[in-house]
Scaffold this motif. Structure first.
Motif, PDB file in Angstrom:
ATOM      1  N   THR A   1       0.905  -1.185  -0.046  1.00 47.72           N
ATOM      2  CA  THR A   1      -0.091   0.023  -0.012  1.00 47.72           C
ATOM      3  C   THR A   1       0.897   1.194  -0.098  1.00 47.72           C
ATOM      4  OG1 THR A   1      -0.219   0.263   2.366  1.00 47.72           O
ATOM      5  CG2 THR A   1      -1.597  -1.049   1.598  1.00 47.72           C
ATOM      6  N   HIS A   2       0.375   2.270  -0.481  1.00 45.39           N
ATOM      7  CA  HIS A   2       1.105   3.412  -0.667  1.00 45.39           C
ATOM      8  C   HIS A   2       0.521   4.816   0.163  1.00 45.39           C
ATOM      9  CE1 HIS A   2       4.150   1.889  -3.509  1.00 45.39           C
ATOM     10  NE2 HIS A   2       2.971   1.369  -3.873  1.00 45.39           N
ATOM     11  N   SER A   3       1.145   5.853   0.616  1.00 46.06           N
ATOM     12  CA  SER A   3       0.571   6.936   1.178  1.00 46.06           C
ATOM     13  C   SER A   3       0.889   8.080   0.271  1.00 46.06           C
ATOM     14  CB  SER A   3       0.928   7.164   2.637  1.00 46.06           C
ATOM     15  OG  SER A   3       2.168   7.394   2.907  1.00 46.06           O
TER      16      SER A   3
ATOM     17  N   SER B   1       4.622   9.189  -0.651  1.00 50.93           N
ATOM     18  CA  SER B   1       5.270   8.879  -1.926  1.00 50.93           C
ATOM     19  C   SER B   1       4.130   9.204  -2.996  1.00 50.93           C
ATOM     20  CB  SER B   1       5.890   7.390  -2.537  1.00 50.93           C
ATOM     21  OG  SER B   1       4.769   6.493  -2.363  1.00 50.93           O
ATOM     22  N   ASP B   2       3.479   8.324  -3.644  1.00 52.52           N
ATOM     23  CA  ASP B   2       2.579   8.838  -4.777  1.00 52.52           C
ATOM     24  C   ASP B   2       1.179   8.342  -4.452  1.00 52.52           C
ATOM     25  OD1 ASP B   2       2.897   5.889  -4.971  1.00 52.52           O
ATOM     26  OD2 ASP B   2       2.953   6.034  -7.312  1.00 52.52           O
ATOM     27  N   GLY B   3       0.745   7.988  -3.320  1.00 57.53           N
ATOM     28  CA  GLY B   3      -0.494   8.026  -2.690  1.00 57.53           C
ATOM     29  C   GLY B   3      -1.194   9.076  -2.675  1.00 57.53           C
TER      30      GLY B   3
ATOM     31  N   ASP C   1       5.763   2.504   0.612  1.00 53.77           N
ATOM     32  CA  ASP C   1       6.047   3.473  -0.139  1.00 53.77           C
ATOM     33  C   ASP C   1       7.249   3.366  -1.159  1.00 53.77           C
ATOM     34  OD1 ASP C   1       3.839   5.511  -0.053  1.00 53.77           O
ATOM     35  OD2 ASP C   1       4.539   5.834   1.892  1.00 53.77           O
ATOM     36  N   HIS C   2       7.602   4.138  -2.199  1.00 56.71           N
ATOM     37  CA  HIS C   2       8.171   3.706  -2.997  1.00 56.71           C
ATOM     38  C   HIS C   2       9.769   4.230  -2.738  1.00 56.71           C
ATOM     39  CE1 HIS C   2       5.581   2.546  -6.506  1.00 56.71           C
ATOM     40  NE2 HIS C   2       4.641   3.649  -6.200  1.00 56.71           N
ATOM     41  N   SER C   3      10.836   3.783  -3.443  1.00 53.59           N
ATOM     42  CA  SER C   3      11.946   3.859  -3.122  1.00 53.59           C
ATOM     43  C   SER C   3      12.706   5.042  -3.779  1.00 53.59           C
ATOM     44  CB  SER C   3      12.810   2.579  -3.384  1.00 53.59           C
ATOM     45  OG  SER C   3      12.955   2.168  -4.687  1.00 53.59           O
TER      46      SER C   3
ATOM     47  N   GLY D   1       1.868   8.738 -11.097  1.00 57.41           N
ATOM     48  CA  GLY D   1       3.172   7.716 -11.633  1.00 57.41           C
ATOM     49  C   GLY D   1       2.568   6.428 -12.011  1.00 57.41           C
ATOM     50  N   HIS D   2       1.333   6.477 -12.183  1.00 53.73           N
ATOM     51  CA  HIS D   2       0.614   5.227 -12.459  1.00 53.73           C
ATOM     52  C   HIS D   2      -0.391   5.694 -13.751  1.00 53.73           C
ATOM     53  CE1 HIS D   2       2.135   2.316  -9.648  1.00 53.73           C
ATOM     54  NE2 HIS D   2       2.166   3.124  -8.972  1.00 53.73           N
ATOM     55  N   ARG D   3       0.334   6.172 -14.695  1.00 53.98           N
ATOM     56  CA  ARG D   3      -0.755   6.725 -15.744  1.00 53.98           C
ATOM     57  C   ARG D   3      -1.300   5.706 -16.371  1.00 53.98           C
ATOM     58  NH1 ARG D   3      -0.071  10.511 -13.498  1.00 53.98           N
ATOM     59  NH2 ARG D   3       1.093  12.410 -13.802  1.00 53.98           N
TER      60      ARG D   3
ATOM     61  N   ALA E   1      -2.849  -0.507  -3.161  1.00 53.38           N
ATOM     62  CA  ALA E   1      -3.458   0.668  -3.084  1.00 53.38           C
ATOM     63  C   ALA E   1      -2.971   2.038  -2.842  1.00 53.38           C
ATOM     64  CB  ALA E   1      -4.650   0.429  -1.973  1.00 53.38           C
ATOM     65  N   HIS E   2      -3.261   2.981  -3.825  1.00 55.46           N
ATOM     66  CA  HIS E   2      -2.746   4.351  -3.690  1.00 55.46           C
ATOM     67  C   HIS E   2      -3.819   5.368  -3.155  1.00 55.46           C
ATOM     68  CE1 HIS E   2       0.313   2.704  -6.377  1.00 55.46           C
ATOM     69  NE2 HIS E   2       1.149   3.850  -6.218  1.00 55.46           N
ATOM     70  N   ALA E   3      -4.928   4.849  -2.493  1.00 54.64           N
ATOM     71  CA  ALA E   3      -5.842   5.544  -1.961  1.00 54.64           C
ATOM     72  C   ALA E   3      -6.702   4.514  -0.853  1.00 54.64           C
ATOM     73  CB  ALA E   3      -6.722   6.226  -2.875  1.00 54.64           C
TER      74      ALA E   3
HETATM   75 ZN   LIG Z   1       2.912   4.047  -6.948  1.00 51.66          ZN
END
Ligand SMILES: [Zn+2]
Ligand SMILES: [Zn+2]
Length: 360
Positions: free
Chosen positions: A109-111, A114-116, A139-141, A255-257, A314-316
């Motif tokens: 999961t992302h917050s 990063s890009d969440g 989150d991303h590196s 980032g996830h177009r 999940a980004h949301a």
């Molecule tokens: Zn992402």
């Protein structure tokens, strides 16, 4: 020698099971066409053609179907059929529901670090409402700059922040620390070793050079899978099967177009064998636009003896409820709950990520 099976019946059975698993029509048709092409042929002619490799000269018979026929004639259940038969006789809807009910957390999961699209607290509260016992924050590196990947310094700060957030969350729930670390071109991981060792769960994914040629991509993935810090191999093929799903807009998916993308090319059997050997789990990514790995690869990973993690990526907060999609795909492939690491408690999961020995 084993007694020959009925190859036509095996081909028809495969077509039926593919249809039941909702596979693409062209795949189903390949088996039906082969069955039709061979239906009028005598057993002697079939055997002769299988023996001298001329089955594929017939219209409607390809390499895969010819191999199935040869296996049937040799008295073996075709490998293709064996993989599909894992789900035979099961109520797929009930299986998917049971699998979803068995999941106790989400490992990817992302917050908005990063890009969440949302703060860590929001993600955690949504996970509590879904009945989860834990949420792994990944989150991303650093090198994934388009997704505001966390430097070592920011990740250290995030770890302190997560400790504070955890203290305020309801009892029986916790955020586990983690990362979605980039698998770099040489197969190394895009974060300091001491930090990777400190995190509860490490997901590693390929985000760049997805068109690398097969041997290069295979080497890259094999090196990452063998890294003792890596716990889960994320969205294995990198494919995008559709554009961004309806209703998903805004910063939640930076980032996830929206786009489609072919699977990256690698030796899946070698990679899954390595995952089984090093006990690195294979992610079943639930995002509707990813559906990664494809079902044929989930079946191969299952046969290789791999564990799985059914994750949302999940980004949301609302996307945390997408696990059902991954469960449906897992059920279609006959993945049993005891192969899925997020059916474990947080304690079991962390014990595994930190202490698991190599299996062989
Ligand atoms: Zn992402
Ligand atoms: Zn990713």
């Amino acid at each position: 020698m084993a007694r020959a099976r009925d190859p036509i019946a095996d081909l028809r059975r495969i077509a039926f099971l593919l249809e039941r698993a909702n596979e693409a029509t062209y795949r189903v048709r390949a088996f039906r066409s082969a069955a039709k092409a061979l239906a009028g042929m005598s057993a002697a002619e079939l055997t002769e053609r299988a023996g001298n490799g001329t089955l594929t000269e017939l219209a409607g018979v390809g390499d895969v179907t010819a191999r199935c026929v040869a296996e049937s004639l040799a008295g073996e259940e075709p490998v293709y059929l064996r993989r599909l038969a894992a789900t035979e006789g099961s109520d797929l809807d009930a299986e998917a529901t049971a699998l979803r009910a068995a999941l106790r957390g989400d490992c990817h999961t992302h917050s908005d670090w990063s890009d969440g699209g949302s703060p860590i607290e929001e993600m955690a509260l949504a996970a509590v409402e879904l009945g989860h016992e834990y949420l792994v924050l990944t989150d991303h590196s650093p090198r994934l700059t388009v997704a505001r990947g966390l430097t070592a310094e920011r990740l250290r700060r995030q770890l302190d922040h997560v400790a504070q957030v955890n203290a305020a969350l309801p009892e029986g729930f916790r955020i586990l620390t983690g990362i979605e670390v980039d698998i770099l071109a040489d197969g190394s991981l895009d974060q300091d070793d001491d930090l990777l060792a400190r995190l509860d769960v490490v997901v590693g994914s390929v985000h760049s050079g997805l068109k690398d040629e097969r041997s290069k991509m295979t080497r890259r993935m094999l090196k990452a899978v063998a890294n003792p810090h890596l716990d889960i191999l994320g969205h294995v093929t990198g494919r995008m099967v559709s554009s961004r799903p309806a209703g998903v807009t805004g910063p939640g998916d930076r980032g996830h177009r929206a786009r489609t993308r072919a699977e990256s090319d690698f030796d899946a059997d070698a990679v899954f064998a390595a995952c089984a050997e090093h006990d690195t789990a294979v992610e079943i990514n639930s995002r509707p636009e990813r559906q990664d790995p494809p079902k044929r690869l989930i079946r191969r990973a299952l046969e290789a003896g791999c564990r799985f993690a059914i994750n949302t990526d999940a980004h949301a907060p609302g996307q945390l409820d997408w696990q059902r999609f991954g469960c449906e795909r897992a059920a279609l492939c006959g993945v049993p709950a005891d192969r899925v690491i997020n059916t474990w408690s947080a304690e079991q999961l962390v014990a595994w990520t930190h202490d698991r020995p190599p299996r062989r």
